[in-house]
Design a protein around this motif. Structure first.
Motif, PDB file in Angstrom:
ATOM      1  N   ALA A 106       0.839  -1.200   0.000  1.00  0.00           N
ATOM      2  CA  ALA A 106       0.000   0.000   0.000  1.00  0.00           C
ATOM      3  C   ALA A 106       0.873   1.247   0.000  1.00  0.00           C
ATOM      4  O   ALA A 106       0.612   2.206  -0.739  1.00  0.00           O
ATOM      5  N   ALA A 107       1.923   1.229   0.809  1.00  0.00           N
ATOM      6  CA  ALA A 107       2.828   2.382   0.879  1.00  0.00           C
ATOM      7  C   ALA A 107       3.558   2.589  -0.444  1.00  0.00           C
ATOM      8  O   ALA A 107       3.644   3.711  -0.954  1.00  0.00           O
ATOM      9  N   LEU A 108       4.084   1.504  -1.023  1.00  0.00           N
ATOM     10  CA  LEU A 108       4.804   1.622  -2.296  1.00  0.00           C
ATOM     11  C   LEU A 108       3.874   2.051  -3.427  1.00  0.00           C
ATOM     12  O   LEU A 108       4.271   2.820  -4.306  1.00  0.00           O
ATOM     13  N   ASN A 109       2.650   1.572  -3.412  1.00  0.00           N
ATOM     14  CA  ASN A 109       1.687   1.976  -4.427  1.00  0.00           C
ATOM     15  C   ASN A 109       1.408   3.478  -4.322  1.00  0.00           C
ATOM     16  O   ASN A 109       1.356   4.181  -5.337  1.00  0.00           O
ATOM     17  N   TYR A 110       1.254   3.962  -3.104  1.00  0.00           N
ATOM     18  CA  TYR A 110       1.060   5.395  -2.899  1.00  0.00           C
ATOM     19  C   TYR A 110       2.248   6.181  -3.461  1.00  0.00           C
ATOM     20  O   TYR A 110       2.072   7.191  -4.142  1.00  0.00           O
ATOM     21  N   ALA A 111       3.456   5.709  -3.165  1.00  0.00           N
ATOM     22  CA  ALA A 111       4.660   6.384  -3.667  1.00  0.00           C
ATOM     23  C   ALA A 111       4.653   6.432  -5.190  1.00  0.00           C
ATOM     24  O   ALA A 111       4.891   7.486  -5.792  1.00  0.00           O
ATOM     25  N   ALA A 112       4.378   5.294  -5.815  1.00  0.00           N
ATOM     26  CA  ALA A 112       4.377   5.224  -7.281  1.00  0.00           C
ATOM     27  C   ALA A 112       3.324   6.158  -7.876  1.00  0.00           C
ATOM     28  O   ALA A 112       3.582   6.842  -8.872  1.00  0.00           O
ATOM     29  N   GLN A 113       2.166   6.208  -7.266  1.00  0.00           N
ATOM     30  CA  GLN A 113       1.100   7.084  -7.764  1.00  0.00           C
ATOM     31  C   GLN A 113       1.442   8.560  -7.603  1.00  0.00           C
ATOM     32  O   GLN A 113       0.844   9.405  -8.250  1.00  0.00           O
ATOM     33  N   PHE A 154       9.975  -9.015  -1.987  1.00  0.00           N
ATOM     34  CA  PHE A 154      10.352  -7.616  -2.140  1.00  0.00           C
ATOM     35  C   PHE A 154      11.840  -7.542  -2.500  1.00  0.00           C
ATOM     36  O   PHE A 154      12.678  -8.060  -1.756  1.00  0.00           O
ATOM     37  N   PRO A 155      12.191  -6.909  -3.623  1.00  0.00           N
ATOM     38  CA  PRO A 155      13.581  -6.851  -4.081  1.00  0.00           C
ATOM     39  C   PRO A 155      14.379  -5.755  -3.364  1.00  0.00           C
ATOM     40  O   PRO A 155      14.837  -4.786  -3.965  1.00  0.00           O
ATOM     41  N   ILE A 156      14.543  -5.923  -2.057  1.00  0.00           N
ATOM     42  CA  ILE A 156      15.223  -4.914  -1.245  1.00  0.00           C
ATOM     43  C   ILE A 156      16.718  -5.247  -1.197  1.00  0.00           C
ATOM     44  O   ILE A 156      17.102  -6.325  -0.764  1.00  0.00           O
ATOM     45  N   THR A 157      17.531  -4.328  -1.681  1.00  0.00           N
ATOM     46  CA  THR A 157      18.986  -4.459  -1.565  1.00  0.00           C
ATOM     47  C   THR A 157      19.514  -3.185  -0.946  1.00  0.00           C
ATOM     48  O   THR A 157      19.070  -2.078  -1.303  1.00  0.00           O
ATOM     49  N   ALA A 206       9.097  -1.276 -11.473  1.00  0.00           N
ATOM     50  CA  ALA A 206       9.523  -2.624 -11.876  1.00  0.00           C
ATOM     51  C   ALA A 206       9.011  -3.670 -10.888  1.00  0.00           C
ATOM     52  O   ALA A 206       8.618  -4.770 -11.277  1.00  0.00           O
ATOM     53  N   PHE A 207       9.003  -3.326  -9.614  1.00  0.00           N
ATOM     54  CA  PHE A 207       8.481  -4.238  -8.589  1.00  0.00           C
ATOM     55  C   PHE A 207       7.028  -4.578  -8.879  1.00  0.00           C
ATOM     56  O   PHE A 207       6.632  -5.738  -8.833  1.00  0.00           O
ATOM     57  N   PHE A 208       6.220  -3.584  -9.202  1.00  0.00           N
ATOM     58  CA  PHE A 208       4.804  -3.837  -9.470  1.00  0.00           C
ATOM     59  C   PHE A 208       4.579  -4.478 -10.841  1.00  0.00           C
ATOM     60  O   PHE A 208       3.528  -5.076 -11.059  1.00  0.00           O
ATOM     61  N   ALA A 209       5.542  -4.381 -11.742  1.00  0.00           N
ATOM     62  CA  ALA A 209       5.397  -4.983 -13.065  1.00  0.00           C
ATOM     63  C   ALA A 209       5.590  -6.499 -13.029  1.00  0.00           C
ATOM     64  O   ALA A 209       5.124  -7.199 -13.924  1.00  0.00           O
ATOM     65  N   VAL A 210       6.251  -7.001 -11.996  1.00  0.00           N
ATOM     66  CA  VAL A 210       6.514  -8.435 -11.872  1.00  0.00           C
ATOM     67  C   VAL A 210       5.381  -9.071 -11.090  1.00  0.00           C
ATOM     68  O   VAL A 210       4.939  -8.559 -10.069  1.00  0.00           O
TER      69      VAL A 210
END
Length: 105
Positions: free
Chosen positions: A54-61, A84-87, A96-100
């Motif tokens: 939810a937080a990442l979606n808000y950021a992307a929007q 989650f691809p956290i490095t 890209a995270f939401f595209a996968v």
């Protein structure tokens, strides 16, 4: 019914996990330069993924494509185990995270 509500004030965003109006947890975030900072994740483990999404979606929007996780290592490990691809405590491309297509156990 479980729902995630958000409250945004300036550069701060708080996502609240609720069940029939009762708060079960929260995720506090803010934006800094071109990063979306996930600063606190205070909810039961089964909801980590939903709250972070939810937080990442808000950021992307809102035009932010990079996230920085200022969370304890145990929470970061839990998110990584859910795809989650956290490095280096970051996601460099939220889009890209939401595209996968992600699937967890």
């Amino acid at each position: 019914m479980i729902e995630i509500l958000n409250n945004v004030s300036g550069k701060k965003a708080v996502f609240t996990l609720c069940d029939s109006g009762e708060a079960l947890g929260k995720c506090e975030c803010s934006s800094e330069a071109d990063y979306f900072l996930i600063e606190e994740l205070d909810c039961p483990l089964p909801f980590y993924e939903s709250m972070a999404r939810a937080a990442l979606n808000y950021a992307a929007q809102n035009g932010l494509d990079r996230a920085l996780f200022k969370l304890p290592e145990v929470q970061i490990s839990a998110l990584k185990s859910r795809g989650f691809p956290i490095t280096e405590r970051q996601i460099e491309c939220i889009a890209a995270f939401f595209a996968v297509k992600h699937c967890t156990g």
